[in-house]
Scaffold this active site. Sequence first.
Site, PDB file in Angstrom:
ATOM      1  N   HIS A 203      -2.042   7.576   6.035  1.00 45.01           N
ATOM      2  CA  HIS A 203      -1.092   7.845   4.948  1.00 45.01           C
ATOM      3  C   HIS A 203      -1.668   7.711   3.549  1.00 45.01           C
ATOM      4  O   HIS A 203      -1.015   8.063   2.575  1.00 45.01           O
ATOM      5  CB  HIS A 203       0.137   6.944   5.064  1.00 45.01           C
ATOM      6  CG  HIS A 203      -0.139   5.534   4.600  1.00 45.01           C
ATOM      7  ND1 HIS A 203      -0.640   4.575   5.435  1.00 45.01           N
ATOM      8  CD2 HIS A 203      -0.013   4.951   3.392  1.00 45.01           C
ATOM      9  CE1 HIS A 203      -0.800   3.450   4.756  1.00 45.01           C
ATOM     10  NE2 HIS A 203      -0.431   3.644   3.512  1.00 45.01           N
TER      11      HIS A 203
HETATM   12  C1  UD1 Z   1       3.094   3.286  -0.440  1.00 39.97           C
HETATM   13  C2  UD1 Z   1       2.071   2.413  -1.160  1.00 39.97           C
HETATM   14  C3  UD1 Z   1       0.938   2.041  -0.203  1.00 39.97           C
HETATM   15  C4  UD1 Z   1       1.475   1.477   1.100  1.00 39.97           C
HETATM   16  C5  UD1 Z   1       2.464   2.462   1.697  1.00 39.97           C
HETATM   17  C6  UD1 Z   1       3.047   1.959   2.997  1.00 39.97           C
HETATM   18  C7  UD1 Z   1       1.891   2.880  -3.556  1.00 39.97           C
HETATM   19  C8  UD1 Z   1       1.072   3.485  -4.618  1.00 39.97           C
HETATM   20  N1  UD1 Z   1       1.472   3.086  -2.305  1.00 39.97           N
HETATM   21  O1  UD1 Z   1       2.487   4.556  -0.189  1.00 39.97           O
HETATM   22  O2  UD1 Z   1       0.125   1.071  -0.824  1.00 39.97           O
HETATM   23  O3  UD1 Z   1       0.408   1.265   2.009  1.00 39.97           O
HETATM   24  O4  UD1 Z   1       3.518   2.690   0.756  1.00 39.97           O
HETATM   25  O5  UD1 Z   1       3.775   2.970   3.632  1.00 39.97           O
HETATM   26  O6  UD1 Z   1       2.861   2.239  -3.841  1.00 39.97           O
HETATM   27  N2  UD1 Z   1       8.549   9.284   1.527  1.00 39.97           N
HETATM   28  C9  UD1 Z   1       9.621   9.704   2.309  1.00 39.97           C
HETATM   29  N3  UD1 Z   1      10.461   8.747   2.789  1.00 39.97           N
HETATM   30  C10 UD1 Z   1      10.309   7.433   2.498  1.00 39.97           C
HETATM   31  C11 UD1 Z   1       9.224   7.042   1.699  1.00 39.97           C
HETATM   32  C12 UD1 Z   1       8.351   7.974   1.229  1.00 39.97           C
HETATM   33  O7  UD1 Z   1       9.796  10.870   2.596  1.00 39.97           O
HETATM   34  O8  UD1 Z   1      11.114   6.618   2.965  1.00 39.97           O
HETATM   35  C13 UD1 Z   1       7.613  10.300   1.008  1.00 39.97           C
HETATM   36  C14 UD1 Z   1       7.877  10.587  -0.426  1.00 39.97           C
HETATM   37  O9  UD1 Z   1       8.502  11.826  -0.521  1.00 39.97           O
HETATM   38  C15 UD1 Z   1       6.524  10.622  -1.108  1.00 39.97           C
HETATM   39  C16 UD1 Z   1       5.562  10.103  -0.074  1.00 39.97           C
HETATM   40  O10 UD1 Z   1       6.286   9.789   1.091  1.00 39.97           O
HETATM   41  O11 UD1 Z   1       6.186  11.916  -1.472  1.00 39.97           O
HETATM   42  C17 UD1 Z   1       4.811   8.942  -0.564  1.00 39.97           C
HETATM   43  O12 UD1 Z   1       5.667   7.841  -0.869  1.00 39.97           O
HETATM   44  P1  UD1 Z   1       5.217   6.750  -1.953  1.00 39.97           P
HETATM   45  O13 UD1 Z   1       6.265   5.726  -2.056  1.00 39.97           O
HETATM   46  O14 UD1 Z   1       4.802   7.436  -3.197  1.00 39.97           O
HETATM   47  O15 UD1 Z   1       3.907   6.098  -1.404  1.00 39.97           O
HETATM   48  P2  UD1 Z   1       3.360   5.831   0.049  1.00 39.97           P
HETATM   49  O16 UD1 Z   1       2.428   6.906   0.418  1.00 39.97           O
HETATM   50  O17 UD1 Z   1       4.454   5.539   1.009  1.00 39.97           O
END
Ligand code: UD1
Length: 365
Positions: A203
């Site tokens: 991820h």
């Molecule tokens: C975040 C953390 C990372 C951690 C990870 C655990 C940051 C910078 N990164 O990354 O350190 O290891 O969480 O999972 O804070 N999304 C969904 N549904 C959700 C959550 C996210 O669809 O419930 C999608 C969002 O649309 C987004 C992408 O996942 O585009 C990334 O989500 P984001 O919260 O930006 O960071 P993570 O990649 O989850």
Amino acid sequence: MKFATILGARPQFVKASPLSRGLRQRHQEVLVHTGQHYDYGMSDVFFEELGIPAPDYHLGIGSGPHGAQTGAMLAAVETVLQKEAPEAVIVYGDTNSTLAGALAAAKLHLPVAHVEAGLRSFNRRMPEEINRVLADHVSTWLFAPSEVSRQRLEREGIREGVHVVGDIMVDALRLHGERAAARSRALERFGLRRGAYYLATVHRAENTDDPDVLRGILWALGALDQPVVLPIHPRTEKRVSELGIRAVANVRVLPPQGYLDMLALQRGAACVLTDSGGMQKEAYYLEVPCVTLRNETEWVETVATGWNTLAGTDPERILAAVAQRPGAGTPHPELYGDGLTARRIVEILSAGVPASGLTGATARS
Ligand code: UD1
């Protein structure tokens, strides 16, 4: 004392579970969920399974570019902190929720407790590295999981307020591990035989956002000698569909799994392949070899034991690392403490804000 805990992303729910429990026996805790993770499988299931109290505030920030996401959290957390006036603020790990919580508190002159302090990848292109460095530098209490992390902080001039307390994820595993073994039916559900499959997760932005890198990782998973299960993070799922990647033979994509099923899947795997920080440690505690799909790790101790191999994202290196994974009988020393990290943190916090001041900055100069 009155504490505010700021969390928002999946690994923080796991880390908060043992500490919230201990903290609430002696203190008041206001729980603030930023909304960074919002899907049922990324958030609610963890609150249910781990018995974490429902958040007092749900800020509903959701996804967005880093600046917009972190900025929206900063403004919203500030409002809550002003209203609640806690005596201290607790943040975990290295996500955008960590940074927003730490910064909002520090700007209001509230002391910050950073759980998982002193972790460094020395790769400033990772958003997590920026978050953890900044959170450490505004914290009053720095709860470091190991001696190595204490030394990292010392090199940056941070000596005051540093406590080596072990890793809170060991506490979580001790608290919930037996229940996971007894309750999870994940192996049966997915038709897996113990020791006859690999478990993979991907991820990190650096692995999902470069199409060649993501394709290379998936190719390597497809070329492994045993079936692979891949509980997929929403970010990765989106990228895979944008790139038009269809099913990869040998790789079974699963929805994100809850904590108990994830522990069971790790425990039963022949090897874990991951770019997650938490899973590198969980695999170690469960005595399952880990191949890390990155070129560096914050959890260097796991690599030193031989149980974790940094393979990067080159497919050939990944395949070689899996083939050469350590076997039974490889020494397995205790790393990151004994599972009593939460108790230590509560003891230290209960002694009150140290005389050296709020952010410790003057004490460090
Ligand atoms: C975040 C953390 C990372 C951690 C990870 C655990 C940051 C910078 N990164 O990354 O350190 O290891 O969480 O999972 O804070 N999304 C969904 N549904 C959700 C959550 C996210 O669809 O419930 C999608 C969002 O649309 C987004 C992408 O996942 O585009 C990334 O989500 P984001 O919260 O930006 O960071 P993570 O990649 O989850």
